[in-house]
Design a protein around this motif. Structure first.
Motif, short mmCIF file in Angstrom:
data_model
loop_
_atom_site.label_atom_id
_atom_site.label_comp_id
_atom_site.label_asym_id
_atom_site.label_seq_id
_atom_site.Cartn_x
_atom_site.Cartn_y
_atom_site.Cartn_z
N SER A 229 0.85 -1.18 0.00
CA SER A 229 0.00 0.00 0.00
C SER A 229 0.89 1.24 0.00
CB SER A 229 -0.94 -0.02 1.21
OG SER A 229 -1.80 1.09 1.20
N HIS A 251 -5.61 -0.92 2.88
CA HIS A 251 -5.48 -1.07 4.33
C HIS A 251 -6.68 -1.84 4.89
CE1 HIS A 251 -2.54 2.22 3.79
NE2 HIS A 251 -1.97 1.70 4.86
N SER A 276 3.56 -0.17 3.90
CA SER A 276 3.06 1.20 3.78
C SER A 276 4.22 2.19 3.76
CB SER A 276 2.10 1.54 4.93
OG SER A 276 0.98 0.68 4.92
#
Length: 368
Positions: A229, A251, A276
């Motif tokens: 992500s 997420h 992330s």
């Protein structure tokens, strides 16, 4: 009889092509925290300080001795808590033998995905890459990777590609969902086709690969799923609406995937990793400058790849956040709204794309 030594052409790195940077350009909060984590904040090093004081015959009742012992016990307690916390959250690690794993990487021609695919290819692992870009057979053979031309946003193409992978290499046991594109436009200027394409590549592709690969992992009762992500999924940013929204969806998808696997007895050894990162030095945001090289440095894809490889090969679940500030980005929403506004203005997150001139480049799609 003399033999002539053959000349081998070689091109050495030309360091003088790079501008000289002052030493402080390499100093940032990530480097400081890395050093502290292995010194002042490390339990073993903390107890070494206590032993050094005792070696100097420092009495236990002295203030410096008490402070050193209290700090060492605090660091030990935090370390033990972290171990138990990860074990409760992620369970025991699974055994990973690369010779018995089949690795599938989406968007693995270049960027972060390409780095991961080529690293495993050099280690003679079974690696399959799903990407819309074409790769010649000679290049694929040199990298030790099998490439399948596939639009990961198309469910039918993904299913056909995975069936071919099973026939060629075996059942996939490691899935790295990395494919991603961006259309740097404002919401009002974005077309429906552009938004749909971003979501098809960035979000829908994860559903497509999971539906195709996860049944094989459940039959094998082992596997690792990596969801790539972005920190922008927590923050959002002007002129990156479709990209940020597609990453925010990942997420939620990752949390839901973890919850569903936790309820399946056959998924006990299926691990999940959420990645992330902040801004990486890839072509996607090459012209974007961060507001502070100290607090928000641009991170090399190798640093992110190293952490992903570490978790995969240890058979662990977890989260990869880099640079350091991304570890706290998820807590941004709990700050007072005024503080959020000031931080967004100071960071320049909403003006970075326009300042880099990327909004005008709508005809050229930036790909990871």
């Amino acid at each position: 009889m003399s033999t002539k030594v053959p000349e081998v052409p070689a091109q050495l790195p030309r360091s003088f092509d790079r501008p000289d940077e002052p030493w402080y350009r390499y100093l940032n909060i990530d480097l400081i925290f890395y050093v502290l984590s292995y010194t002042l904040f490390h339990p073993w090093t903390s107890w070494i300080l206590v032993l050094c004081l005792r070696a100097q015959y420092t009495p236990y009742e002295n203030i410096e001795m008490r402070i050193a012992m209290a700090w060492a016990m605090l660091m030990s307690a935090i370390g033990i808590f972290g171990i138990f916390s990860e074990r409760i959250a992620f369970g025991q690690p699974r055994e990973v033998d690369l010779s018995e794993e089949v690795i599938v990487v989406t968007g693995g021609v270049d960027g972060l995905g390409g780095l991961l695919a080529e690293t495993y290819g050099m280690r003679h692992a079974n690696v399959a890459v799903l990407d819309a870009k074409k790769i010649s057979e000679d290049e694929a053979e040199a990298k030790g990777v099998v490439y399948y031309e596939c639009d990961v946003g198309d469910a039918a193409q993904v299913e056909d590609a995975v069936k071919q992978i099973v026939e060629d290499l075996g059942a996939p046991t490691i899935l790295i969902n990395n494919a991603g594109i961006v259309h740097p436009k404002s919401i009002i200027d974005s077309t429906a086709e552009e938004v749909e394409r971003v979501f098809r590549t960035n979000t829908f592709s994860h559903f497509n690969t999971l539906r195709a690969v996860l049944p094989h992992m459940l039959r094998e009762q082992r596997g690792t799923i990596v969801t790539v992500s972005s920190a922008l999924g927590h923050l959002g940013a002007a002129n990156l609406s479709s990209y940020a929204a597609s990453k925010a969806a990942l997420h939620a998808l990752h949390r839901t995937l973890c919850a569903e696997l936790a309820q399946n007895p056959k998924a006990r050894d299926i691990k999940t990793i959420l990645v992330s990162p902040g801004q990486m030095s890839t072509t996607m945001f090459a012209k974007v400058k961060t507001p502070s090289n100290f607090f928000a440095p641009v991170i090399a894809p190798t640093e992110v790849a190293k952490e992903i490889l570490r978790l995969i090969e240890k058979g662990q679940s977890g989260e990869v956040t880099a640079p350091f500030y991304t570890s706290w980005v998820s807590a941004f929403g709990v700050l007072p709204h005024g503080v959020q506004a000031l931080l967004r203005k100071w960071s320049g997150v909403d003006t970075a794309i326009a300042s880099a001139g990327l909004v005008k480049e709508t005809a050229n799609e930036k790909s990871r």
